[in-house]
Design an enzyme around this catalytic site. Structure first.
Site, PDB file in Angstrom:
ATOM      1  N   ILE A  89       9.807 -23.874  -2.606  1.00 34.39           N
ATOM      2  CA  ILE A  89       8.289 -22.657  -1.968  1.00 34.39           C
ATOM      3  C   ILE A  89       8.418 -21.556  -2.677  1.00 34.39           C
ATOM      4  O   ILE A  89       7.445 -21.099  -2.044  1.00 34.39           O
ATOM      5  CB  ILE A  89       8.555 -23.022  -0.745  1.00 34.39           C
ATOM      6  CG1 ILE A  89       9.583 -22.702   0.313  1.00 34.39           C
ATOM      7  CG2 ILE A  89       7.959 -24.060  -0.591  1.00 34.39           C
ATOM      8  CD1 ILE A  89       9.788 -22.532   1.505  1.00 34.39           C
ATOM      9  N   GLY A  90       9.496 -21.127  -3.066  1.00 32.43           N
ATOM     10  CA  GLY A  90       9.386 -19.332  -3.895  1.00 32.43           C
ATOM     11  C   GLY A  90      10.602 -19.371  -4.545  1.00 32.43           C
ATOM     12  O   GLY A  90      11.562 -19.955  -4.253  1.00 32.43           O
TER      13      GLY A  90
ATOM     14  N   ASP B 215      15.575  -4.645   0.531  1.00 40.89           N
ATOM     15  CA  ASP B 215      14.425  -5.373  -0.067  1.00 40.89           C
ATOM     16  C   ASP B 215      12.902  -5.619   0.430  1.00 40.89           C
ATOM     17  O   ASP B 215      12.982  -6.704   0.239  1.00 40.89           O
ATOM     18  CB  ASP B 215      15.490  -6.523  -0.854  1.00 40.89           C
ATOM     19  CG  ASP B 215      14.295  -7.003  -1.589  1.00 40.89           C
ATOM     20  OD1 ASP B 215      13.806  -6.396  -2.781  1.00 40.89           O
ATOM     21  OD2 ASP B 215      14.418  -7.989  -2.513  1.00 40.89           O
TER      22      ASP B 215
END
Ligand SMILES: *[C@@H]1O[C@H](CO)[C@@H](O)[C@H](O)[C@H]1NC(C)=O
Ligand SMILES: *[C@@H]1O[C@H](CO)[C@@H](O)[C@H](O)[C@H]1NC(C)=O
Ligand SMILES: *[C@@H]1O[C@H](CO)[C@@H](O)[C@H](O)[C@H]1NC(C)=O
Length: 954
Positions: free
Chosen positions: A662-663, A786
């Site tokens: 999904i990513g 991040d």
């Protein structure tokens, strides 16, 4: 009868009971480092024998009760790192025995009154740093003649430094940095010959550094960076034999640096002359003691060649010579520097070649030599610089090919080789650099095809291959990359059609395919690439109608010129007529020609895939389930309330099949897994091919941090269920959120109208609370490293949840705070480019970028760049209006929403200030965003300028 109450370093919470005032014989209280809340009870004033009160590192709030001034026997009072506010009580004038007063890290305001200071004549250490004290530093400070330590840094003190400071003859440490002090440094200050450390940086000090500095024979640390000091450095600065650290960067100093600077200072470790107007040659004896670790002289007018002693400074860790007029051959200017992390030689007139010996500087993470006249080949040995994250060699005279070995630079994040004479094909190995985000090979003589197919360039966000001799088609796989900023393939010999798959690049900002031989039509799907703010299809062989709607409504001028077969309403095109239909027919033919063989291939591929799945998978799964039992140690920290094994996750994702992905991002891929219990979790698999890539100590601190985080329960932080390592990969299991990332909500196709101003403000608030919690309420504190729109997930009601903490830390090469580039391009604080010191203030910067992006509906890059150029007002941009900067897809906010939006943008701009010290803390940001204590709109919304909001009003 209790005399000493010591409950330090526990987890006590709640308020300090009022009854404490009843223990009347108490002489000493140590409650430091707990979680105590609420105000300091006024009953403490009854403890008349109290000498020592230590309440540091709690969550105490409100102002100091004036009764505390009744404890007139106090010699030691430490209230640092709480949430205390208000002014110092006038009753503190009675603390005439006080020897140490530590109030740092609170929110105290108001002046430091002469009536208080003049009574503190026993004071040895006065530490008021990191508050909001204001007004001038009172002349009465000169009465505190026993002072050893005076720390007033990071406050809002104004006016000039009182000359009475020269009376403090015993002073060893003076730090007034980070205030708004102005005027010259008083001449009396230079007579403080016991000073060991003098820090006056980040003020508005003027005047010169006088020869009297030569008297300060104990001086080890001298830091006056970021002021407006002018003139030359006095000659006798070379006499400071104790000097270890000398920093004068960002002033208006000029002239030559004394030629014997360093000769008598064998302990010099840190020297910075950066960003002044120094000229002449660098002193040749600068590194006579060979102790030098940090040498930065960038941004001056230095000439000549580099000091020869540099070759022998084996402890060098950071070196910047960029932006001068140095000459000379650099082939052998450096030696073997095992600790060197950062070297910048760009923008000079160096000649010579790139020595293969650089391979022995194994810790370099950033190397830039752009815009010189360096020639020869790029040595294949550079492939051994395994920590390298950024390599910039653009605009030199390099020849030959890109060595295949560069594909071994598994940490590489930015590779810039443009403007050289490199030739041959682009090696496939470069595509395997899974962390590469920025690749610029433009303006060379590369030939052959663009080497992109599935599974390459996993993290690429910006790709520039323009001005080469590349041929073949544009690979459709480019559309599967994560490109966000630039895709420039212009001025090559590319042929074939533009793949409509490129329309999947919904976050792309600039697309340029001009000056090629591309044919076919412009895919109409491109109309939905709504982040594109510049595109160029000119000078190709494109045909058919230009699509309408979406981004094509405001096509840049000349975006289509030089394509004789294109038609449409845009500038320079003829209106569409029958010729458009003709090309459609051609397309049909092509379609059939392509469709039949592709279908055939598809059938064969499916059959093969089915065979593979049915033959291999079940066995693999069984093995995995078995082995996961034997390796139960690794999974021991799975959260108790969510029981599952690694085997179950393997099963649920069919061994991490792409269809559950999904990513993906720099650090790995995320899969969705439905467990047997029905619960859905997100599993992040980290790209660490081999766990020996991770230094053991990093891994240890990562695991500790993950353990901390599995206990975190915060509304705005994603639940982390646990982690384990298998097959050389690390797996993190998180809560799964259906709505996906903030990036998707901002840039995805749906969700427009739902992300209204109110929702956006709520998201910013939630994110601020999450970061404030990680920075201040976790023990030990966690720096996220991040923060980006892709690491913020959204719940169904758009409540944001911060994800992906800890990962960046694992993958940085060093466990100390001196770490390397980790984070997403475009969100990293500017100081990380040259200090690499990740602090909570780097998170504050990233937060500011994300907050602006949420409000603007696009990345604030350009605006931030122009703000950073100079921290002075935007010159050309004085007219930049807030209303024009906000997301134009929404109606402008009104009423209270307008006020909230203005407030968010104001805070976000403060968070993105160039100087980390001048950014607010996350705690402050979170509190302010919730309380909104700032004044409301002072002028009409439509007239507010960005300069007004940055406080740089004309
Ligand atoms: C002080 O802390 C207490 C307890 O955490 C809280 O209830 C109260 O609202 C806080 N007061 C202020 C002024 O922040
Ligand atoms: C696209 O590239 C060409 C050639 O490289 C350049 O001349 C042109 O300005 C670029 N277009 C845009 C919009 O930047
Ligand atoms: C442009 O396309 C036409 C047919 O569509 C073809 O005949 C011609 O050779 C092409 N020109 C170039 C320069 O590729």
């Amino acid at each position: 009868k209790l005399k000493h109450l010591n409950l330090a370093l526990n987890h006590f919470s709640g308020p300090i009971p009022e009854d404490i005032g009843l223990i009347s014989g108490l002489q000493r209280i140590d409650l430091l480092t707990n979680s105590l809340e609420g105000p300091i009870p006024s009953s403490i004033g009854q403890l008349r024998e109290l000498k020592h009160l230590d309440l540091r590192e709690n969550s105490l709030n409100s102002s100091i009760p004036s009764e505390l001034g009744l404890c007139t026997n106090l010699t030691y009072l430490a209230l640092a790192s709480n949430f205390l506010s208000g002014e110092l009580p006038l009753s503190f004038s009675k603390l005439t025995k006080i020897g140490e007063l530590g109030l740092s890290g609170n929110s105290f305001t108001g002046p430091l009154l002469p009536s208080l200071v003049s009574n503190w004549t026993e004071m040895v250490s006065l530490q008021l740093q990191n508050n909001s004290f204001s007004g001038n530093i009172p002349a009465e400070i000169g009465l505190l003649t026993k002072l050893n330590v005076l720390f007033l840094f990071q406050n809002k003190f104004t006016a000039s430094i009182p000359s009475e400071i020269g009376n403090l003859k015993d002073l060893t440490d003076l730090d007034l940095s980070g205030n708004q002090l102005s005027g010259p440094i008083p001449i009396t200050l230079w007579s403080l010959t016991n000073l060991h450390s003098l820090q006056l940086f980040n003020n508005n000090l003027t005047g010169t550094i006088p020869p009297e500095i030569g008297n300060m024979m104990s001086l080890a640390t001298f830091d006056v960076n970021t002021n407006q000091l002018h003139g030359e450095l006095p000659k006798n600065i070379s006499l400071l034999s104790s000097l270890e650290s000398f920093s004068v960067f960002t002033n208006e100093l000029s002239g030559d640096v004394p030629s014997d600077f360093g000769k008598h200072s064998p302990n010099l470790v840190y020297v910075s002359f950066s960003n002044n107007s120094f000229s002449g040659e660098l002193p040749q004896e600068l590194c006579s003691g060979f102790a030098l670790q940090n040498l930065t002289v960038n941004g001056n007018n230095f000439i000549g060649s580099l000091p020869a002693c540099l070759r022998n400074c084996s402890g060098l860790s950071r070196v910047r010579f960029d932006g001068n007029q140095f000459t000379g051959n650099i082939t052998n200017a450096f030696g073997v520097h095992p600790s060197l992390e950062f070297i910048a030689l760009s923008d000079n007139q160096f000649v010579g070649t790139l020595s293969p010996q650089w391979a022995e500087c194994k810790n370099i993470s950033s190397m830039s030599m752009a815009r010189n006249r360096i020639s020869g080949q790029i040595p294949p040995e550079l492939g051994q610089m395994t920590q390298l994250q950024s390599l910039s060699l653009e605009a030199n005279d390099f020849i030959g090919q890109i060595p295949d070995e560069l594909g071994n630079l598994s940490m590489l994040f930015s590779l810039k080789l443009s403007g050289n004479h490199l030739a041959g094909s682009i090696p496939k190995s470069v595509g395997k650099l899974t962390k590469l985000e920025l690749l610029d090979l433009s303006d060379n003589n590369f030939t052959g095809a663009i080497p992109i197919d599935s599974g390459t360039f996993d993290s690429l966000t910006s790709l520039n291959l323009s001005h080469n001799k590349l041929s073949g088609n544009i690979p459709a796989e480019i559309g599967n990359l994560e490109l966000r900023y630039l895709l420039d393939l212009s001025s090559n010999f590319l042929t074939g059609e533009i793949p409509s798959n490129l329309a999947k690049l919904t976050q792309l900002e600039v697309l340029n395919v001009s000056n090629n031989h591309l044919s076919g039509s412009i895919p109409s799907a491109f109309a939905t690439m709504r982040s594109l703010n510049s595109f160029d299809f000119s000078y190709n062989n494109l045909t058919g109608p230009v699509p309408t709607g979406g981004i094509f409504q405001k096509a840049p001028a000349n975006a289509f010129v030089g394509n004789s077969g294109l038609c449409g309403a845009s500038e320079g095109l003829s209106a569409c007529s029958s010729s458009g239909k003709k090309s459609n027919k051609n397309n049909n033919k092509i379609l059939i020609g392509v469709f039949v063989p592709v279908c055939g291939l598809l059938v064969i591929a499916t059959v093969i895939a089915l065979i593979l799945i049915f033959r291999k998978k079940p066995k693999l799964l069984d093995d995995e389930t078995k082995s996961s039992k034997s390796e139960s140690f690794d999974s021991s920290i799975w959260e108790r309330e969510v029981k599952f094994t690694f085997g179950e996750i393997v099963k649920a994702t069919e061994d991490f099949d792409e269809k559950y992905c999904i990513g993906k991002g720099g650090f790995g891929r995320v899969y969705k897994a439905e467990l047997i219990s029905g619960q859905i979790v997100a599993v992040k698999r980290l790209n660490v091919s081999n766990s020996s890539d991770i230094p053991a100590i990093n891994r240890q601190s990562f695991e500790n941090e993950i353990k901390t985080l599995t206990h975190v329960r915060h509304r705005n932080i994603i639940r982390l269920f646990g982690f384990c390592s298998r097959r050389g990969s690390m797996f993190l299991v998180y809560e799964y959120l259906e709505r996906g990332s903030l990036g998707k909500a901002l840039y995805g196709v749906e969700g427009d109208d739902e992300l209204g101003w109110g929702t956006r403000v709520k998201i910013v608030q939630g994110l601020a609370h999450a970061l404030s919690y990680l920075h201040n309420d976790c023990s030990p504190p966690v720096v996220h490293r991040d923060v980006s729109v892709n690491n913020v997930l959204l719940e169904c009601d758009f409540e944001p949840r911060l994800a992906d903490f800890g990962t960046a830390k694992l993958l940085s090469s060093d466990s100390t705070s001196w770490t390397n580039v980790a984070g997403s391009y475009g969100y990293m604080a500017p100081e990380l480019a040259f200090t690499m010191r990740v602090t909570d203030k780097s998170d504050v910067y990233s937060f500011g970028v994300v907050a602006l992006e949420i409000m603007m509906g696009r990345h604030p890059r350009e605006m931030l760049e122009s703000l950073l150029e100079s921290s002075k007002p935007l010159k050309d941009n004085t007219e930049l209006l807030l209303k024009d900067v906000l997301d134009q897809r929404l109606e402008p906010p009104t009423g209270e929403l307008a006020e909230a939006v203005v407030f968010v943008v104001t805070i976000a701009l403060a968070c993105t200030r160039a100087q980390p010290e001048s950014r607010p803390t996350m705690r402050y940001v979170a509190q302010e965003l919730s309380a909104r204590t700032q004044p409301y709109l002072s002028e009409p919304f439509g007239a507010l300028t960005i300069n007004k909001l940055t406080g740089h009003q004309k």
